[in-house]
Design an enzyme around this catalytic site. Structure first.
Site, PDB file in Angstrom:
ATOM      1  N   THR A  29     -23.879  51.188  -6.406  1.00 24.29           N
ATOM      2  CA  THR A  29     -22.914  50.118  -6.656  1.00 24.29           C
ATOM      3  C   THR A  29     -21.655  50.698  -7.280  1.00 24.29           C
ATOM      4  O   THR A  29     -21.696  51.715  -7.969  1.00 24.29           O
ATOM      5  CB  THR A  29     -23.497  49.030  -7.585  1.00 24.29           C
ATOM      6  OG1 THR A  29     -22.536  47.983  -7.744  1.00 24.29           O
ATOM      7  CG2 THR A  29     -23.848  49.591  -8.953  1.00 24.29           C
ATOM      8  N   TYR A  30     -20.555  50.042  -6.998  1.00 24.45           N
ATOM      9  CA  TYR A  30     -19.278  50.383  -7.622  1.00 24.45           C
ATOM     10  C   TYR A  30     -18.805  49.220  -8.485  1.00 24.45           C
ATOM     11  O   TYR A  30     -17.674  49.202  -8.948  1.00 24.45           O
ATOM     12  CB  TYR A  30     -18.238  50.705  -6.544  1.00 24.45           C
ATOM     13  CG  TYR A  30     -18.711  51.784  -5.597  1.00 24.45           C
ATOM     14  CD1 TYR A  30     -18.566  53.128  -5.918  1.00 24.45           C
ATOM     15  CD2 TYR A  30     -19.337  51.457  -4.396  1.00 24.45           C
ATOM     16  CE1 TYR A  30     -19.020  54.119  -5.065  1.00 24.45           C
ATOM     17  CE2 TYR A  30     -19.800  52.440  -3.539  1.00 24.45           C
ATOM     18  CZ  TYR A  30     -19.637  53.770  -3.872  1.00 24.45           C
ATOM     19  OH  TYR A  30     -20.099  54.754  -3.023  1.00 24.45           O
ATOM     20  N   ASN A  31     -19.710  48.210  -8.624  1.00 26.46           N
ATOM     21  CA  ASN A  31     -19.407  47.005  -9.408  1.00 26.46           C
ATOM     22  C   ASN A  31     -18.133  46.317  -8.938  1.00 26.46           C
ATOM     23  O   ASN A  31     -17.340  45.822  -9.732  1.00 26.46           O
ATOM     24  CB  ASN A  31     -19.315  47.339 -10.901  1.00 26.46           C
ATOM     25  CG  ASN A  31     -20.614  47.889 -11.450  1.00 26.46           C
ATOM     26  OD1 ASN A  31     -20.703  49.046 -11.843  1.00 26.46           O
ATOM     27  ND2 ASN A  31     -21.649  47.064 -11.430  1.00 26.46           N
ATOM     28  N   THR A  32     -17.964  46.306  -7.619  1.00 28.26           N
ATOM     29  CA  THR A  32     -16.811  45.609  -7.039  1.00 28.26           C
ATOM     30  C   THR A  32     -17.275  44.722  -5.889  1.00 28.26           C
ATOM     31  O   THR A  32     -18.307  44.973  -5.266  1.00 28.26           O
ATOM     32  CB  THR A  32     -15.766  46.601  -6.492  1.00 28.26           C
ATOM     33  OG1 THR A  32     -16.370  47.391  -5.461  1.00 28.26           O
ATOM     34  CG2 THR A  32     -15.243  47.512  -7.583  1.00 28.26           C
ATOM     35  N   THR A  72     -23.628  43.409  -8.510  1.00 28.07           N
ATOM     36  CA  THR A  72     -23.996  43.065  -7.123  1.00 28.07           C
ATOM     37  C   THR A  72     -25.492  43.225  -6.861  1.00 28.07           C
ATOM     38  O   THR A  72     -25.920  43.176  -5.711  1.00 28.07           O
ATOM     39  CB  THR A  72     -23.218  43.945  -6.131  1.00 28.07           C
ATOM     40  OG1 THR A  72     -23.530  45.326  -6.381  1.00 28.07           O
ATOM     41  CG2 THR A  72     -21.718  43.738  -6.266  1.00 28.07           C
ATOM     42  N   CYS A  90     -29.692  54.532  22.439  1.00 28.64           N
ATOM     43  CA  CYS A  90     -28.618  55.098  21.618  1.00 28.64           C
ATOM     44  C   CYS A  90     -28.229  56.468  22.163  1.00 28.64           C
ATOM     45  O   CYS A  90     -28.751  57.502  21.733  1.00 28.64           O
ATOM     46  CB  CYS A  90     -29.066  55.193  20.161  1.00 28.64           C
ATOM     47  SG  CYS A  90     -27.730  55.709  19.052  1.00 28.64           S
ATOM     48  N   GLU A 129     -17.467  48.709   1.949  1.00 29.63           N
ATOM     49  CA  GLU A 129     -18.509  47.786   1.511  1.00 29.63           C
ATOM     50  C   GLU A 129     -19.391  47.368   2.684  1.00 29.63           C
ATOM     51  O   GLU A 129     -20.605  47.194   2.534  1.00 29.63           O
ATOM     52  CB  GLU A 129     -17.867  46.567   0.837  1.00 29.63           C
ATOM     53  CG  GLU A 129     -17.220  46.921  -0.505  1.00 29.63           C
ATOM     54  CD  GLU A 129     -16.394  45.796  -1.099  1.00 29.63           C
ATOM     55  OE1 GLU A 129     -16.559  45.524  -2.304  1.00 29.63           O
ATOM     56  OE2 GLU A 129     -15.574  45.193  -0.372  1.00 29.63           O
TER      57      GLU A 129
END
Length: 492
Positions: free
Chosen positions: A386-389, A398, A121, A463
């Site tokens: 989480t963004y619950n999407t 999720t 790297c 995401e």
């Protein structure tokens, strides 16, 4: 294995198509237009990351407070898509690099270089070469491992094992490092070193998995940059990494309508939740499902197995530039599947027997104060973030998906959770996603944009960055569990 010189920013392993080999024989550096490498990521449109940064002033504050370089580097820009996590990440990294600790500052950056070199790297190597010199490091050490003190050389074995096969680490490796002598390591020093090694192995996974670009050189003004070939083939770079190669787009990356793909995943999550409520699998059944998933992971192709496709345009050429190889011993040593075909192998690491929460955390905190709290906060943050999407869907739980991602990484490293139904992994993680996970986690230098694009095509880039954060932290925790268990056994 071929070896050749390269520019200071050269990275290492990459696939070579036949045409490009001819070009590379003449010059390891390829002139490409600057727009192809514009922005912090080669995988994510620049405007998406820039928009996130301009909206969130919190990121700038965090950089001023915790960045060791004092500027908004490309890793930070991409991570700033998740500012809550970024704060935990920067605080823990700043602590291990700059705050009071067992190791001198130059040692910390040299260990980061050694860790990053295991995955070739160059991005991280270059960053820490600069920091090593700024903190008073001896320039001669940058000529290679033969120029460093013996006690640093002695870290090579544990660096190699942690990076590629952490399950092989035993208390004997620990005893060898801490035995009495002028080159021995104290246990606090060793724990500090292990945390740094695990951190930078995992961060290399994030760098490659997110397509992090080299930092822009402000001295370049002509719109072109001499960049070294990274983990992409030259024709990938010239075509924005869109490989026109049938061998990469066959059954492994099946073309499915992305909308129906998303709906199918949502339906599977719903069905699994209902089944979970209706009946609970026995411990015997859970164990059987883990063994099945562990064996099935053998057949998940990863970046390096593209070489084995018949009549492929790619050849089994791996070039490690001298800039990277000077920091590596035994460059041929790499990941091997924990459960190898047809072999009775090592016993599974039962997570309940040695957990981060009950064992690793307290040991780290005892020998290297406060880092345990910072790491624990970071692990919890990424696991619960989480963004619950999901893509265009809102109000989605999720948790199930996040746990499947985290536990699949641990499964590939031979770690089993007794209370987890590994049947969910097969239900939730499609094959192209498994390919991506295995490559990013085990062979990160082979990750390509094609692999990144191939899974969850309806999902937002933020995401997918969240996925990379989960993979990074799952990998770091797996490495720490094996190393800390060995240290605990040495102490008992």
């Amino acid at each position: 294995m071929n070896r050749g010189g390269g520019s200071p920013s050269a990275a290492a392993n990459y696939l070579l198509c036949t045409n490009c080999r001819k070009v590379l024989r003449k010059d390891k550096r390829i002139r490409v237009s600057q727009p192809l490498t514009r922005g912090p990521s080669a995988f994510i449109p620049e405007k998406e990351v820039v928009q996130a940064n301009t909206v969130d002033e919190r990121t700038n504050f965090l950089v001023e407070e915790y960045s060791t370089s004092g500027r908004l580097d490309n890793i930070t820009q991409v991570m700033s898509l998740h500012t809550q996590y970024l704060e935990s990440f920067l605080r823990s990294q700043f602590y291990m690099l700059r705050m009071d600790g067992p190791l001198p500052l130059p040692y910390r950056h040299y260990i980061a270089i050694m860790a990053a070199a295991r995955h070739q790297c160059s991005y991280l190597i270059n960053m820490h070469v600069d920091e090593f010199l700024k903190t008073g490091g001896i320039a001669e050490w940058l000529n290679g491992l033969e120029y460093v003190p013996q006690r640093l050389k002695n870290l090579n074995e544990i660096n190699k094992l942690l990076a590629h096969r952490p399950w092989l680490i035993t208390k004997e490796h620990i005893q060898k490092l801490v035995k009495t002598g002028e080159n021995n390591w104290s246990l606090p020093e060793l724990v500090h070193a292990v945390v740094l090694l695990a951190h930078y192995h995992a961060l290399a996974s994030f760098v490659f998995g997110s397509g992090i670009n080299p930092e822009r050189d402000p001295e370049i003004s002509n719109g072109f940059r001499l960049i070294s070939v990274n983990n992409f083939c030259v024709c990938d770079l010239a075509n924005d990494n869109n490989i026109e190669n049938a061998s990469l787009s066959g059954s492994n990356f099946g073309i499915v309508d992305s909308l129906s793909e998303l709906e199918a995943l949502m339906e599977r999550m719903k069905r699994l939740q209902e089944e979970r409520e209706d009946e609970e699998a026995s411990q015997e059944e859970m164990s059987t499902r883990f063994e099945k998933e562990k064996k099935e992971s053998l057949f998940v192709v990863s970046g390096d197995t593209f070489h084995s496709f018949p009549h492929s345009d790619f050849e089994d050429d791996m070039i490690i530039t001298s800039d990277v190889s000077r920091y590596i011993e035994d460059p041929g040593f790499g990941y091997e599947d924990f459960a190898r075909r047809g072999e009775e192998h090592l016993p599974t690491f039962r997570a309940q027997d040695y957990t981060w929460e009950n064992h690793g955390f307290s040991l780290v905190n005892r020998l290297y104060s406060d880092i345990g709290h910072l790491l624990d906060e970071k692990f919890r943050m990424v696991y619960n973030l989480t963004y619950n999407t999901m893509a265009t869907h809102e109000d989605v739980d999720t948790t199930m998906l996040r746990r499947a991602l985290f536990n699949y990484v641990h499964c590939m490293f031979g770690i089993r959770y007794d209370d987890y139904d590994y049947g969910e992994v097969n239900q939730l993680l499609e094959r192209s996603l498994k390919v991506y996970i295995k490559t990013v986690t085990c062979y990160p230098e082979r990750t390509t944009k094609r692999m990144y694009d191939s899974y969850w095509r309806q999902f937002k880039h933020s995401e997918k960055v969240h996925v990379n954060l989960l993979l990074m932290e799952a990998r770091m925790q797996a490495e720490l569990l094996y190393a800390l268990r060995a240290i605990t056994r040495h102490l008992t």
